[in-house]
Scaffold this motif. Structure first.
Motif, PDB file in Angstrom:
ATOM      1  N   SER A  80      14.147  27.574  14.873  1.00 44.09           N
ATOM      2  CA  SER A  80      13.773  27.082  13.545  1.00 44.09           C
ATOM      3  C   SER A  80      12.725  27.981  12.904  1.00 44.09           C
ATOM      4  N   LYS A  81      12.887  28.176  11.610  1.00 39.24           N
ATOM      5  CA  LYS A  81      11.864  28.858  10.819  1.00 39.24           C
ATOM      6  C   LYS A  81      11.193  27.871   9.869  1.00 39.24           C
ATOM      7  N   GLY A  82      12.007  27.211   9.042  1.00 40.82           N
ATOM      8  CA  GLY A  82      11.465  26.333   8.007  1.00 40.82           C
ATOM      9  C   GLY A  82      10.719  25.133   8.547  1.00 40.82           C
ATOM     10  N   LEU A  83      11.372  24.321   9.370  1.00 39.91           N
ATOM     11  CA  LEU A  83      10.731  23.125   9.910  1.00 39.91           C
ATOM     12  C   LEU A  83       9.587  23.524  10.837  1.00 39.91           C
ATOM     13  N   ALA A  84       9.790  24.569  11.618  1.00 35.00           N
ATOM     14  CA  ALA A  84       8.748  25.043  12.530  1.00 35.00           C
ATOM     15  C   ALA A  84       7.489  25.437  11.762  1.00 35.00           C
ATOM     16  N   HIS A  86       6.600  24.381   8.791  1.00 38.62           N
ATOM     17  CA  HIS A  86       6.026  23.169   8.214  1.00 38.62           C
ATOM     18  C   HIS A  86       5.169  22.421   9.239  1.00 38.62           C
ATOM     19  N   LEU A  87       5.633  22.403  10.487  1.00 40.99           N
ATOM     20  CA  LEU A  87       4.940  21.653  11.538  1.00 40.99           C
ATOM     21  C   LEU A  87       3.900  22.504  12.266  1.00 40.99           C
ATOM     22  N   ALA A 347      11.949  12.180   6.877  1.00 42.31           N
ATOM     23  CA  ALA A 347      12.262  13.266   7.805  1.00 42.31           C
ATOM     24  C   ALA A 347      13.616  13.915   7.471  1.00 42.31           C
ATOM     25  N   CYS A 348      14.593  13.108   7.073  1.00 38.27           N
ATOM     26  CA  CYS A 348      15.897  13.655   6.650  1.00 38.27           C
ATOM     27  C   CYS A 348      15.719  14.584   5.454  1.00 38.27           C
ATOM     28  N   LYS A 349      14.906  14.146   4.509  1.00 36.06           N
ATOM     29  CA  LYS A 349      14.633  14.943   3.308  1.00 36.06           C
ATOM     30  C   LYS A 349      13.916  16.241   3.693  1.00 36.06           C
ATOM     31  N   LEU A 350      12.928  16.120   4.579  1.00 35.39           N
ATOM     32  CA  LEU A 350      12.179  17.290   5.039  1.00 35.39           C
ATOM     33  C   LEU A 350      13.107  18.284   5.740  1.00 35.39           C
ATOM     34  N   PHE A 351      13.998  17.766   6.571  1.00 33.62           N
ATOM     35  CA  PHE A 351      14.902  18.650   7.314  1.00 33.62           C
ATOM     36  C   PHE A 351      15.814  19.407   6.350  1.00 33.62           C
ATOM     37  N   GLU A 352      16.362  18.687   5.362  1.00 36.52           N
ATOM     38  CA  GLU A 352      17.255  19.358   4.406  1.00 36.52           C
ATOM     39  C   GLU A 352      16.492  20.412   3.592  1.00 36.52           C
ATOM     40  N   GLU A 353      15.253  20.097   3.239  1.00 35.84           N
ATOM     41  CA  GLU A 353      14.455  21.056   2.468  1.00 35.84           C
ATOM     42  C   GLU A 353      14.088  22.295   3.284  1.00 35.84           C
ATOM     43  N   THR A 354      13.817  22.113   4.570  1.00 39.85           N
ATOM     44  CA  THR A 354      13.334  23.222   5.399  1.00 39.85           C
ATOM     45  C   THR A 354      14.441  23.947   6.160  1.00 39.85           C
ATOM     46  N   GLU A 355      15.537  23.219   6.477  1.00 46.12           N
ATOM     47  CA  GLU A 355      16.605  23.823   7.279  1.00 46.12           C
ATOM     48  C   GLU A 355      17.925  23.966   6.514  1.00 46.12           C
ATOM     49  N   LEU A 370       9.223  13.667  16.093  1.00 50.04           N
ATOM     50  CA  LEU A 370       8.624  14.975  16.341  1.00 50.04           C
ATOM     51  C   LEU A 370       7.458  15.218  15.381  1.00 50.04           C
ATOM     52  N   VAL A 371       7.665  14.905  14.102  1.00 41.39           N
ATOM     53  CA  VAL A 371       6.600  15.070  13.097  1.00 41.39           C
ATOM     54  C   VAL A 371       5.344  14.301  13.523  1.00 41.39           C
ATOM     55  N   LYS A 372       5.533  13.055  13.954  1.00 37.93           N
ATOM     56  CA  LYS A 372       4.389  12.205  14.345  1.00 37.93           C
ATOM     57  C   LYS A 372       3.748  12.717  15.627  1.00 37.93           C
ATOM     58  N   ALA A 373       4.554  13.147  16.598  1.00 37.33           N
ATOM     59  CA  ALA A 373       4.016  13.639  17.869  1.00 37.33           C
ATOM     60  C   ALA A 373       3.155  14.880  17.648  1.00 37.33           C
ATOM     61  N   VAL A 374       3.596  15.759  16.737  1.00 36.86           N
ATOM     62  CA  VAL A 374       2.818  16.957  16.413  1.00 36.86           C
ATOM     63  C   VAL A 374       1.518  16.555  15.711  1.00 36.86           C
ATOM     64  N   ALA A 375       1.631  15.629  14.750  1.00 35.93           N
ATOM     65  CA  ALA A 375       0.442  15.178  14.007  1.00 35.93           C
ATOM     66  C   ALA A 375      -0.586  14.523  14.921  1.00 35.93           C
ATOM     67  N   ASP A 376      -0.087  13.844  15.974  1.00 32.99           N
ATOM     68  CA  ASP A 376      -0.980  13.157  16.904  1.00 32.99           C
ATOM     69  C   ASP A 376      -1.528  14.083  17.989  1.00 32.99           C
ATOM     70  N   GLY A 377      -1.137  15.362  17.937  1.00 32.10           N
ATOM     71  CA  GLY A 377      -1.623  16.324  18.918  1.00 32.10           C
ATOM     72  C   GLY A 377      -0.975  16.204  20.283  1.00 32.10           C
ATOM     73  N   ARG A 378       0.186  15.559  20.339  1.00 28.97           N
ATOM     74  CA  ARG A 378       0.866  15.370  21.625  1.00 28.97           C
ATOM     75  C   ARG A 378       1.703  16.578  22.026  1.00 28.97           C
ATOM     76  N   VAL A 379       1.986  17.463  21.081  1.00 30.11           N
ATOM     77  CA  VAL A 379       2.796  18.653  21.351  1.00 30.11           C
ATOM     78  C   VAL A 379       1.991  19.892  20.957  1.00 30.11           C
ATOM     79  N   ALA A 380       1.727  20.766  21.901  1.00 29.33           N
ATOM     80  CA  ALA A 380       0.959  21.980  21.628  1.00 29.33           C
ATOM     81  C   ALA A 380       1.743  22.903  20.694  1.00 29.33           C
ATOM     82  N   LYS A 381       1.023  23.672  19.897  1.00 28.32           N
ATOM     83  CA  LYS A 381       1.660  24.535  18.897  1.00 28.32           C
ATOM     84  C   LYS A 381       2.579  25.578  19.527  1.00 28.32           C
TER      85      LYS A 381
END
Length: 430
Positions: A80-84, A86-87, A347-355, A370-381
């Motif tokens: 991924s480029k776009g969604l990646a 963004h996140l 999230a559907c809208k975000l995916f279509e815009e970014t991917e 995934l968006v929430k897990a990243v925002a909560d710091g549960r997934v390292a960059k």
């Protein structure tokens, strides 16, 4: 047709470890006293991926199939480029199951349920004359209908009446495919009950759901696609779940890939998500309960009616069974997450815009998690993340096409008479 040799494998009971031969359509180990899944053990320990023109069967080394059916496509994995961006993720990989010619994705039912259907139907013997019975909340039915119609395999589908909008096709189906429904107000569990009644008739056999190794190993091709594309096993696996079968399949594929030896030795953290308010597995997991918690029928039906992702509304998932989702989550240090309709729509809208492609509500639930897990710091960059987009591209696929709809052959009440079901369904295939 490409060169093909039936895959060599045995079955293994997860609960006991007993290994035995597959006599044709075995769904469990008859000698095991504990409810348990069985798994395939392939003679080929290192996966040799065939060329793309094999379709799904490019992964046939690890599919329990006797033949190849026409028309299949494999999942497509890309970085991924776009969604990646963004996140803020450096290593996000998307496994896309659906229709998106720009990346070579060609599943014309637009759902990863095609991976199940092409595997399950190719496990059946070519001279099988009985009628395959499949219960579905929608997408699975569309996939099996297409595969069976194209390959002239007799099929009985059982789908809730409220979900038949999902049964659209590019071409008119062969009459070997029949549809029965539970009346309006019913859900996936009611469709399963109806299919079980139909199975009491002679000449029908059950697809088997999560117990069918071909279903799970077909779904596992999403992970095989990801790992053979990336070159190593991801750290995280995100997917929305109704039954959890796809996540169980991912865990099983992960173990085979560790044994393969070329892709690493880690187990992906399974990050699975449900669509609120229908969250029975989330509730059981939060209570650290192997058993599903009580869920009153009428409330379950109401909750299933509310959620956008109807395909995620399984009331009796393979959660607590040995080798099921509970065990998969425990083994991988995974978690069950939740997304609301509003979060999934964003999230559907975000995916279509970014991917650049539309996705289904269920895939939106996974993306929202995934968006929430990243925002909560549960997934390292810098974590290697696999996002399993289980369906997408329907809007793209339907552009300029005149579609055909599958109309129910029979509609039954929510509490049908068993003898009437058997008689009427048997007459459909007379």
């Amino acid at each position: 047709m490409k060169d093909f040799t039936p895959t060599s494998y045995t079955l293994e009971c997860v609960a006991t470890g007993r290994e035995f031969e597959d006599e044709g359509w075995m769904l469990d180990d008859r000698s095991c006293k504990t409810p348990s899944l069985v798994r395939t053990k392939y003679a080929c320990k290192q996966l040799e991926v065939k060329s793309d023109d094999y379709g799904l069967y490019k992964f046939c080394d690890w599919l329990p199939v006797r033949r190849m059916l026409k028309g299949s496509s494999a999942p497509v994995t890309y970085k991924s480029k776009g969604l990646a961006a963004h996140l803020g993720l450096e290593n996000l990989w998307i496994t896309f199951n659906g229709y998106n010619p720009a990346i070579g994705a060609a599943m014309t039912t637009c759902s990863f349920k095609e991976t199940e259907a092409y595997s399950v139907c190719a496990r059946a013997a070519e001279d099988e004359r009985r009628v395959l019975v499949v219960a579905s909340a929608g997408n699975t039915a569309r996939a099996f209908a297409k595969v069976c119609s194209d390959n002239r395999i007799p099929l009985l589908l059982s789908v809730p009446y409220d979900n038949i909008g999902a049964l659209w096709f590019e071409e008119e189906l062969d009459p070997c495919v029949k549809l029965i429904c539970c009346e309006r107000g019913g859900d996936y569990f009611d469709a399963i009950h109806l299919s079980n009644l139909a199975l009491k008739g002679e000449g029908f056999y059950a697809e088997g759901g999560a117990k069918n190794v071909a279903r799970r190993d077909g779904m596992a091709t999403t992970v095989l696609s990801a790992v053979t594309t990336i070159g190593r096993i991801p750290d995280y696996y995100f997917q929305a779940v109704g039954s959890g079968t796809g996540a169980i399949a991912a865990w099983e594929a992960n173990q085979r890939l560790v044994e393969d030896g070329r892709f690493g030795s880690n187990l992906m953290k399974l990050m699975v998500s449900q669509n609120a308010p229908f969250v029975p597995m989330y509730d059981a997991w939060r209570a650290d309960s192997r058993q599903m918690l009580p869920y009153e029928d009428d409330k379950a039906r109401r909750d299933a009616e509310i959620i956008d992702a109807k395909v995620l509304s399984n009331r009796r998932p393979p959660y607590g069974i040995v080798g099921g989702l509970y065990d998969a989550l425990k083994a991988t240090g995974g978690d069950v997450l939740v997304a609301t309709n509003a979060q999934a729509r964003r999230a559907c809208k975000l995916f279509e815009e970014t991917e650049g492609i539309d996705i289904y509500s269920a895939a939106g639930v996974a993306t929202a998690s995934l968006v929430k897990a990243v925002a909560d710091g549960r997934v390292a960059k810098d974590a290697l993340v696999m996002l399993n987009i289980t369906g997408g591209g329907e809007a793209r696929f339907k552009e300029g096409k005149e579609l055909h709809r599958l109309v129910p052959n029979l509609v039954f009440p929510l509490t049908p008479d068993p003898d009437e079901v058997v008689a009427k369904v048997t007459a459909l295939f007379a």
